[in-house]
Design a protein around this motif. Structure first.
Motif, short mmCIF file in Angstrom:
data_model
loop_
_atom_site.label_atom_id
_atom_site.label_comp_id
_atom_site.label_asym_id
_atom_site.label_seq_id
_atom_site.Cartn_x
_atom_site.Cartn_y
_atom_site.Cartn_z
N GLY A 60 0.80 -1.23 0.00
CA GLY A 60 0.00 0.00 0.00
C GLY A 60 0.83 1.27 0.00
N PHE A 61 2.05 1.21 -0.51
CA PHE A 61 2.89 2.42 -0.60
C PHE A 61 2.60 3.20 -1.87
CE2 PHE A 61 6.49 2.22 2.59
CZ PHE A 61 5.94 1.21 3.35
N VAL A 62 2.35 2.49 -2.96
CA VAL A 62 2.07 3.17 -4.23
C VAL A 62 0.87 2.52 -4.91
CG1 VAL A 62 4.53 3.75 -4.57
CG2 VAL A 62 3.57 1.74 -5.73
N HIS A 63 0.29 3.25 -5.85
CA HIS A 63 -0.81 2.74 -6.66
C HIS A 63 -0.44 2.89 -8.11
CE1 HIS A 63 -4.74 2.83 -8.74
NE2 HIS A 63 -5.00 1.87 -7.88
N LYS A 64 -0.64 1.82 -8.87
CA LYS A 64 -0.29 1.89 -10.28
C LYS A 64 -1.43 2.52 -11.07
CE LYS A 64 1.58 -0.85 -14.01
NZ LYS A 64 2.27 -2.10 -14.33
N GLU A 65 -1.12 3.60 -11.79
CA GLU A 65 -2.14 4.25 -12.61
C GLU A 65 -2.14 3.66 -14.01
OE1 GLU A 65 -4.24 6.29 -11.31
OE2 GLU A 65 -3.19 6.37 -9.38
N MET A 66 -0.93 3.58 -14.58
CA MET A 66 -0.72 3.07 -15.94
C MET A 66 0.71 2.54 -15.95
SD MET A 66 -2.08 6.25 -18.28
CE MET A 66 -1.53 7.60 -17.25
N ALA A 67 1.11 1.94 -17.08
CA ALA A 67 2.50 1.47 -17.17
C ALA A 67 3.46 2.64 -16.95
CB ALA A 67 2.76 0.84 -18.53
N GLY A 68 4.33 2.51 -15.96
CA GLY A 68 5.33 3.57 -15.69
C GLY A 68 4.78 4.81 -15.01
N VAL A 69 3.56 4.74 -14.49
CA VAL A 69 2.95 5.91 -13.83
C VAL A 69 2.34 5.46 -12.50
CG1 VAL A 69 1.29 7.81 -14.08
CG2 VAL A 69 2.40 6.86 -16.11
N PRO A 99 -0.25 7.14 1.50
CA PRO A 99 0.30 7.69 2.75
C PRO A 99 1.65 7.09 3.20
CG PRO A 99 -2.06 7.45 2.97
CD PRO A 99 -1.70 6.85 1.62
N LEU A 100 1.78 5.78 3.23
CA LEU A 100 3.05 5.19 3.68
C LEU A 100 4.17 5.51 2.70
CD1 LEU A 100 1.83 1.64 4.86
CD2 LEU A 100 2.38 3.62 6.30
N GLY A 101 3.86 5.40 1.40
CA GLY A 101 4.86 5.67 0.37
C GLY A 101 5.29 7.12 0.37
N LEU A 102 4.34 8.02 0.59
CA LEU A 102 4.68 9.44 0.60
C LEU A 102 5.57 9.78 1.79
CD1 LEU A 102 4.43 12.22 -0.69
CD2 LEU A 102 2.36 12.58 0.69
N ARG A 103 5.32 9.14 2.92
CA ARG A 103 6.18 9.39 4.09
C ARG A 103 7.61 8.99 3.78
NH1 ARG A 103 3.41 10.19 9.16
NH2 ARG A 103 5.39 9.76 10.18
N THR A 104 7.77 7.81 3.18
CA THR A 104 9.13 7.36 2.85
C THR A 104 9.75 8.26 1.79
OG1 THR A 104 8.85 5.09 3.56
CG2 THR A 104 10.42 5.45 1.78
#
Ligand code: ATP
Ligand code: MG
Length: 416
Positions: A30-39, A44-49
């Protein structure tokens, strides 16, 4: 933060089309979410890091006199035409679009041109130099390859610093300072032991630029490492002539896969001349400023950390960039356990220690699996067992070692 409030949840499976380990782990945790290939979006957790990585870099750039700004993503075509970097035949990864009012613009791929123009309105005398100016900004590149997860985004964060000097000698001083700052940055980011200053193509005064390459099987580059000297040579410049220039011999070098986390290079007057960044020197003559360029990709670094500092259970964040310093895990529905865990959470807060508190009403096995996946370096477990001993179980994510620490001594223990 209470985990029961966190809107993200861990997932057992990564999206089927995601092949990179870094993105698989970061999406599952749950650090990032994939929007499209390469995007990718940062959660919240990913943004903190990500913000912590940025902060480490910012501190080291400021320590050597860097001045932070933010430039625009939308680019003025006219200055890129002056350096011949607008034409798609010359630079093939622009995202370009049109203004409704007429005329073309592009989304910044890098920022030498606009910063050189900004500096030209402030630098006029030798007294105005040397300077170092940097930013953290989203770059846009229409990358063809999208197999490396967040390590190769079409939209990604970059720290780019540009140096401006009176002459080659002053430029070299800035370069040496930045090189030392980069070594500190990667140490603090927990990958110093895996990261090698690496001779690569693209030099202006010397035949080389230097890349900072982190060893990883997921890397797209092949480098030749000299363990003793803690340097490497990129395959692209590996030939007998260059090895002789560098005073290295092929037998001392070991071939490895690596990923570029940063690079530093001399620009000479390649930008200052066409864009008119001139100053009046002490002897009264007009001269172009001598420039250097220094990049790091904080979002790529986050992907590299997920690649190289993880195990089969999940991530293992280094202390400086973990989303939280500690993960409190309470086990069971016993009211005393909950009360004790709440109390510990408040005590840590009062002492300025950032904690994620797993206060959810779920099985112990699920809590531990999630904690392993999220990868916070230190875990504090509160259960009926620990309550009976007036202690907290402290588990180190990297090694799995567990020790009982008396409740009264927990703050001192964590601050050590
Ligand atoms: P590469 O060789 O990996 O394509 P580059 O040489 O084009 O990168 P620079 O233009 O010098 O890279 O960018 C500076 C830094 O920005 C790189 O060292 C890297 O950390 C980061 N970076 C470059 N491209 C990307 C990308 N597509 N996604 C994420 N980070 C990137
Ligand atoms: Mg490169």
């Amino acid at each position: 933060m209470r985990q029961s409030h966190l809107f993200t949840k861990t997932r057992k499976e990564a999206p089927k089309d995601e092949i990179a380990k870094n993105a698989q782990l970061l999406i599952r945790a749950g650090f990032v979410h994939k929007e499209m290939a390469g995007v990718y979006s940062f959660l919240p957790l990913g943004l903190r890091t990500l913000n912590k990585i940025v902060q480490v870099i910012r501190e080291e750039m400021n320590a050597v006199g860097g001045q932070e700004i933010v430039m625009t993503a939308l680019q003025d075509k006219s200055i890129w035409e002056r350096t011949d970097r607008w034409d798609d035949a010359k630079v093939d990864n622009w995202f370009k679009t049109e203004f409704k009012s007429g005329g073309e613009t592009g989304l910044g791929i890098t920022h030498e041109e606009p910063l050189t123009r900004i500096m030209s309105s402030y630098v006029s005398s030798y007294r105005d130099l040397p300077r170092m100016v940097y930013q953290f900004q989203t770059k846009f590149r229409n990358e063809m390859r999208a197999k490396s997860g967040i390590m190769r985004g079409k939209e990604f964060l970059m720290k780019d610093l540009y140096s401006f000097a009176k002459d080659a000698a002053e430029n070299q001083e800035q370069y040496d300072q930045m090189r030392a700052a980069y070594i500190k940055v990667f140490e603090r980011l927990g990958i110093g032991h895996l990261t090698y200053p690496t001779f690569a193509s693209g030099g202006i005064f010397s035949p080389f630029s230097e890349e900072f390459q982190t060893l990883s099987d997921a890397g797209e580059d092949t480098i030749y490492v000299h363990e003793g000297k803690k340097i490497a040579v990129n395959k692209e410049v590996m030939d007998d002539k260059n090895l002789a220039t560098l005073g290295l011999s092929r037998e001392e070098l070991v071939e490895k896969k690596a990923i570029e986390v940063g690079n530093i290079f001399h620009l000479g007057t390649k930008f200052s001349e066409p864009l008119g960044l001139m100053f009046k020197d002490e002897d009264g003559t007009e001269k172009p400023a001598v420039m250097g360029s220094y990049g790091i990709g904080p979002s790529r670094v986050m992907g590299v950390l997920a690649e190289v500092l993880s195990d089969e259970k999940g991530m293992i964040w280094p202390k400086e960039v973990a989303p939280f310093a500690v993960h409190i895990v309470s086990l069971g529905a016993n009211a005393d356990v909950i009360k004790e865990a709440d109390h510990l959470y408040e005590t840590l807060k009062d002492n300025g220690i950032e904690a994620l508190y797993d206060d959810r009403d779920v099985r112990a096995g699920e809590k531990f699996a999630d904690a392993d996946l999220i990868g916070i370096p230190t875990r504090l477990v509160i259960s009926e067992k620990t309550l009976g001993q007036a202690a907290v179980e402290v588990v180190t994510r990297a090694t799995g070692t567990a020790t009982m620490v008396p409740e009264s001594g927990i703050i001192d223990h964590l601050k050590q």
